[in-house]
Design a protein around this motif. Sequence first.
Motif, PDB file in Angstrom:
ATOM      1  N   PRO A   1      -2.989   7.368 -22.637  1.00  0.00           N
ATOM      2  CA  PRO A   1      -2.040   6.404 -22.626  1.00  0.00           C
ATOM      3  C   PRO A   1      -1.193   5.987 -21.234  1.00  0.00           C
ATOM      4  O   PRO A   1      -1.018   5.576 -20.840  1.00  0.00           O
ATOM      5  CB  PRO A   1      -0.959   6.932 -23.595  1.00  0.00           C
ATOM      6  N   GLU A   2      -1.340   6.866 -20.483  1.00  0.00           N
ATOM      7  CA  GLU A   2      -0.543   7.177 -18.857  1.00  0.00           C
ATOM      8  C   GLU A   2      -1.468   6.510 -17.940  1.00  0.00           C
ATOM      9  O   GLU A   2      -1.085   5.546 -16.961  1.00  0.00           O
ATOM     10  CB  GLU A   2      -0.147   8.449 -17.984  1.00  0.00           C
ATOM     11  N   MET A   3      -2.724   6.414 -17.934  1.00  0.00           N
ATOM     12  CA  MET A   3      -3.690   5.376 -17.125  1.00  0.00           C
ATOM     13  C   MET A   3      -3.259   3.965 -17.035  1.00  0.00           C
ATOM     14  O   MET A   3      -3.968   3.492 -18.616  1.00  0.00           O
ATOM     15  CB  MET A   3      -5.243   6.352 -17.445  1.00  0.00           C
ATOM     16  N   VAL A   4      -3.864   3.335 -16.054  1.00  0.00           N
ATOM     17  CA  VAL A   4      -3.871   2.671 -15.455  1.00  0.00           C
ATOM     18  C   VAL A   4      -4.945   1.769 -14.945  1.00  0.00           C
ATOM     19  O   VAL A   4      -4.942   2.127 -13.877  1.00  0.00           O
ATOM     20  CB  VAL A   4      -2.328   1.149 -15.700  1.00  0.00           C
ATOM     21  N   TRP A   5      -5.892   1.393 -14.815  1.00  0.00           N
ATOM     22  CA  TRP A   5      -6.587   1.072 -14.365  1.00  0.00           C
ATOM     23  C   TRP A   5      -6.850  -1.006 -13.309  1.00  0.00           C
ATOM     24  O   TRP A   5      -7.097  -1.217 -14.051  1.00  0.00           O
ATOM     25  CB  TRP A   5      -8.304   1.199 -14.828  1.00  0.00           C
ATOM     26  N   ALA A   6      -7.315  -0.842 -12.290  1.00  0.00           N
ATOM     27  CA  ALA A   6      -7.118  -1.725 -11.475  1.00  0.00           C
ATOM     28  C   ALA A   6      -8.486  -1.992 -10.006  1.00  0.00           C
ATOM     29  O   ALA A   6      -8.527  -0.508  -9.239  1.00  0.00           O
ATOM     30  CB  ALA A   6      -5.893  -2.268 -10.765  1.00  0.00           C
ATOM     31  N   VAL A   7      -9.277  -3.629  -9.892  1.00  0.00           N
ATOM     32  CA  VAL A   7      -9.755  -2.944  -8.579  1.00  0.00           C
ATOM     33  C   VAL A   7      -8.935  -2.938  -7.881  1.00  0.00           C
ATOM     34  O   VAL A   7      -7.690  -4.688  -8.193  1.00  0.00           O
ATOM     35  CB  VAL A   7     -10.861  -4.141  -9.259  1.00  0.00           C
ATOM     36  N   GLY A   8      -8.635  -2.766  -6.464  1.00  0.00           N
ATOM     37  CA  GLY A   8      -8.442  -3.024  -5.142  1.00  0.00           C
ATOM     38  C   GLY A   8      -8.529  -2.756  -4.425  1.00  0.00           C
ATOM     39  O   GLY A   8      -8.878  -1.807  -3.508  1.00  0.00           O
ATOM     40  N   ASP A   9      -8.263  -2.940  -3.633  1.00  0.00           N
ATOM     41  CA  ASP A   9      -8.623  -2.719  -1.728  1.00  0.00           C
ATOM     42  C   ASP A   9      -7.460  -1.597  -1.201  1.00  0.00           C
ATOM     43  O   ASP A   9      -5.761  -1.924  -0.984  1.00  0.00           O
ATOM     44  CB  ASP A   9      -7.960  -3.734  -0.827  1.00  0.00           C
ATOM     45  N   ALA A  10      -7.208  -0.576  -0.854  1.00  0.00           N
ATOM     46  CA  ALA A  10      -6.721   0.384  -0.136  1.00  0.00           C
ATOM     47  C   ALA A  10      -5.873   0.232   1.172  1.00  0.00           C
ATOM     48  O   ALA A  10      -5.043   0.145   1.528  1.00  0.00           O
ATOM     49  CB  ALA A  10      -7.098   2.250   0.321  1.00  0.00           C
ATOM     50  N   MET A  11      -6.202  -0.778   1.788  1.00  0.00           N
ATOM     51  CA  MET A  11      -5.745  -1.610   2.885  1.00  0.00           C
ATOM     52  C   MET A  11      -4.471  -2.795   2.415  1.00  0.00           C
ATOM     53  O   MET A  11      -4.413  -3.279   2.946  1.00  0.00           O
ATOM     54  CB  MET A  11      -6.828  -2.065   3.622  1.00  0.00           C
ATOM     55  N   LYS A  12      -4.813  -3.264   1.092  1.00  0.00           N
ATOM     56  CA  LYS A  12      -3.874  -4.967   0.907  1.00  0.00           C
ATOM     57  C   LYS A  12      -4.533  -4.136  -0.503  1.00  0.00           C
ATOM     58  O   LYS A  12      -4.183  -4.940  -1.361  1.00  0.00           O
ATOM     59  CB  LYS A  12      -4.742  -6.010   0.942  1.00  0.00           C
ATOM     60  N   LEU A  13      -3.201  -3.480  -0.812  1.00  0.00           N
ATOM     61  CA  LEU A  13      -2.883  -2.904  -2.702  1.00  0.00           C
ATOM     62  C   LEU A  13      -2.467  -3.956  -3.684  1.00  0.00           C
ATOM     63  O   LEU A  13      -1.237  -4.902  -2.887  1.00  0.00           O
ATOM     64  CB  LEU A  13      -2.002  -1.761  -2.514  1.00  0.00           C
ATOM     65  N   PRO A  14      -2.202  -4.128  -4.202  1.00  0.00           N
ATOM     66  CA  PRO A  14      -2.380  -5.231  -5.232  1.00  0.00           C
ATOM     67  C   PRO A  14      -1.213  -5.047  -6.631  1.00  0.00           C
ATOM     68  O   PRO A  14      -0.926  -5.129  -6.761  1.00  0.00           O
ATOM     69  CB  PRO A  14      -3.265  -5.512  -6.982  1.00  0.00           C
ATOM     70  N   LEU A  15       0.250  -4.763  -5.352  1.00  0.00           N
ATOM     71  CA  LEU A  15       1.269  -3.582  -5.631  1.00  0.00           C
ATOM     72  C   LEU A  15       2.352  -4.278  -4.573  1.00  0.00           C
ATOM     73  O   LEU A  15       2.654  -4.290  -2.931  1.00  0.00           O
ATOM     74  CB  LEU A  15       1.070  -2.263  -5.623  1.00  0.00           C
ATOM     75  N   PRO A  16       3.838  -3.845  -5.267  1.00  0.00           N
ATOM     76  CA  PRO A  16       4.775  -4.356  -4.671  1.00  0.00           C
ATOM     77  C   PRO A  16       5.632  -3.043  -3.630  1.00  0.00           C
ATOM     78  O   PRO A  16       4.811  -1.844  -3.645  1.00  0.00           O
ATOM     79  CB  PRO A  16       5.916  -4.856  -6.119  1.00  0.00           C
ATOM     80  N   ASP A  17       6.786  -3.983  -2.805  1.00  0.00           N
ATOM     81  CA  ASP A  17       6.687  -2.593  -2.099  1.00  0.00           C
ATOM     82  C   ASP A  17       7.437  -2.021  -2.655  1.00  0.00           C
ATOM     83  O   ASP A  17       8.318  -1.922  -3.943  1.00  0.00           O
ATOM     84  CB  ASP A  17       7.674  -2.993  -0.641  1.00  0.00           C
ATOM     85  N   ALA A  18       7.929  -0.366  -1.796  1.00  0.00           N
ATOM     86  CA  ALA A  18       8.209   0.298  -2.922  1.00  0.00           C
ATOM     87  C   ALA A  18       8.163   0.761  -4.143  1.00  0.00           C
ATOM     88  O   ALA A  18       9.880   0.757  -5.204  1.00  0.00           O
ATOM     89  CB  ALA A  18       9.552   0.323  -2.255  1.00  0.00           C
ATOM     90  N   CYS A  19       7.594   0.340  -4.885  1.00  0.00           N
ATOM     91  CA  CYS A  19       7.083   0.850  -6.184  1.00  0.00           C
ATOM     92  C   CYS A  19       6.432   2.474  -7.246  1.00  0.00           C
ATOM     93  O   CYS A  19       7.225   2.608  -8.131  1.00  0.00           O
ATOM     94  CB  CYS A  19       6.011  -0.427  -6.662  1.00  0.00           C
ATOM     95  N   ALA A  20       6.355   3.076  -6.623  1.00  0.00           N
ATOM     96  CA  ALA A  20       6.015   4.383  -6.907  1.00  0.00           C
ATOM     97  C   ALA A  20       6.396   5.756  -5.746  1.00  0.00           C
ATOM     98  O   ALA A  20       6.770   5.457  -5.171  1.00  0.00           O
ATOM     99  CB  ALA A  20       4.285   5.046  -6.186  1.00  0.00           C
ATOM    100  N   ASP A  21       6.878   6.126  -6.879  1.00  0.00           N
ATOM    101  CA  ASP A  21       7.592   7.830  -6.563  1.00  0.00           C
ATOM    102  C   ASP A  21       5.473   8.835  -5.610  1.00  0.00           C
ATOM    103  O   ASP A  21       6.522   9.859  -4.923  1.00  0.00           O
ATOM    104  CB  ASP A  21       7.519   8.464  -8.053  1.00  0.00           C
ATOM    105  N   ALA A  22       4.857   8.449  -6.211  1.00  0.00           N
ATOM    106  CA  ALA A  22       3.868   9.320  -5.583  1.00  0.00           C
ATOM    107  C   ALA A  22       2.424   8.385  -5.078  1.00  0.00           C
ATOM    108  O   ALA A  22       2.484   7.222  -6.244  1.00  0.00           O
ATOM    109  CB  ALA A  22       3.676  10.440  -6.372  1.00  0.00           C
TER     110      ALA A  22
END
Length: 252
Positions: free
Chosen positions: A116-137
């Motif tokens: 349930p905790e896992m979310v899957w996405a296709v994305g590039d490590a050099m241009k992550l599809p994520l906003p700034d400062a969104c992750a704890d780790a």
Amino acid sequence: MTAARSSFGFKDVDAREKVRLVRGVFDRVASRYDLMNDLMSAGVHRVWKDMTAARLNPQPGETIIDCAGGTGDMARRYSRMAAAVQARRGGPDARVVVIDYNAEMIAAGIEKGSAPEMVWAVGDAMKLPLPDACADAYSIAFGIRNVADVSQALREARRVLKPGGRFLCLEFSRPSSEWLRQAYDAYSFKVIPTIGELVAKDRDSYQYLVESIRRFPDQPTLLRMMREAGFGQAEFTNFSGGVCALHHGWAV
């Protein structure tokens, strides 16, 4: 203007071409990837991953990025560990985001089962599809050597981490003694491609993977690159005499 170059095994290619070539490698090996990891390392990769997960120490309510997460080996560890802490002391669910450039690897991971905790996405490590400062780790296990620009991938990891966020990179590295380097080279170049040919029916992909390890920066060099990307208290821990190393630091 000269196009950027990047290593693909022992060859240097256009950085954009490396992206395409690496995608092809993992398209071909996705269905046998986990089995091959067990065979190539005699199962020791599981111990390295367990130690990495323990170091990351997932907690309820955290957002954790598993970059180049492949079939979700690390993400499942993080999910189980966060859920175990949650069961003892409560708190919101963790969110473990598995990101991989290769859709075939993601599909193979989903087929293995999710949590349930896992979310899957296709994305590039050099241009992550994520906003700034969104992750704890953020962690990347056995994936950073496959990107076209390691420094850019490190900067992206820093971008998506909150201040004080934890960064962990598990990767094959340089054995610390000469005799171990020689033994490891002999095993890598003579045995691993042969296992790939027999089990995955793909010698060339595993020849590339062996060569990519030799071209990857050694422990002190990667440490310097982490510091340049904005990580403080950066250190590394050798596993199995430096055959593998865990680099870790904090977003500052």
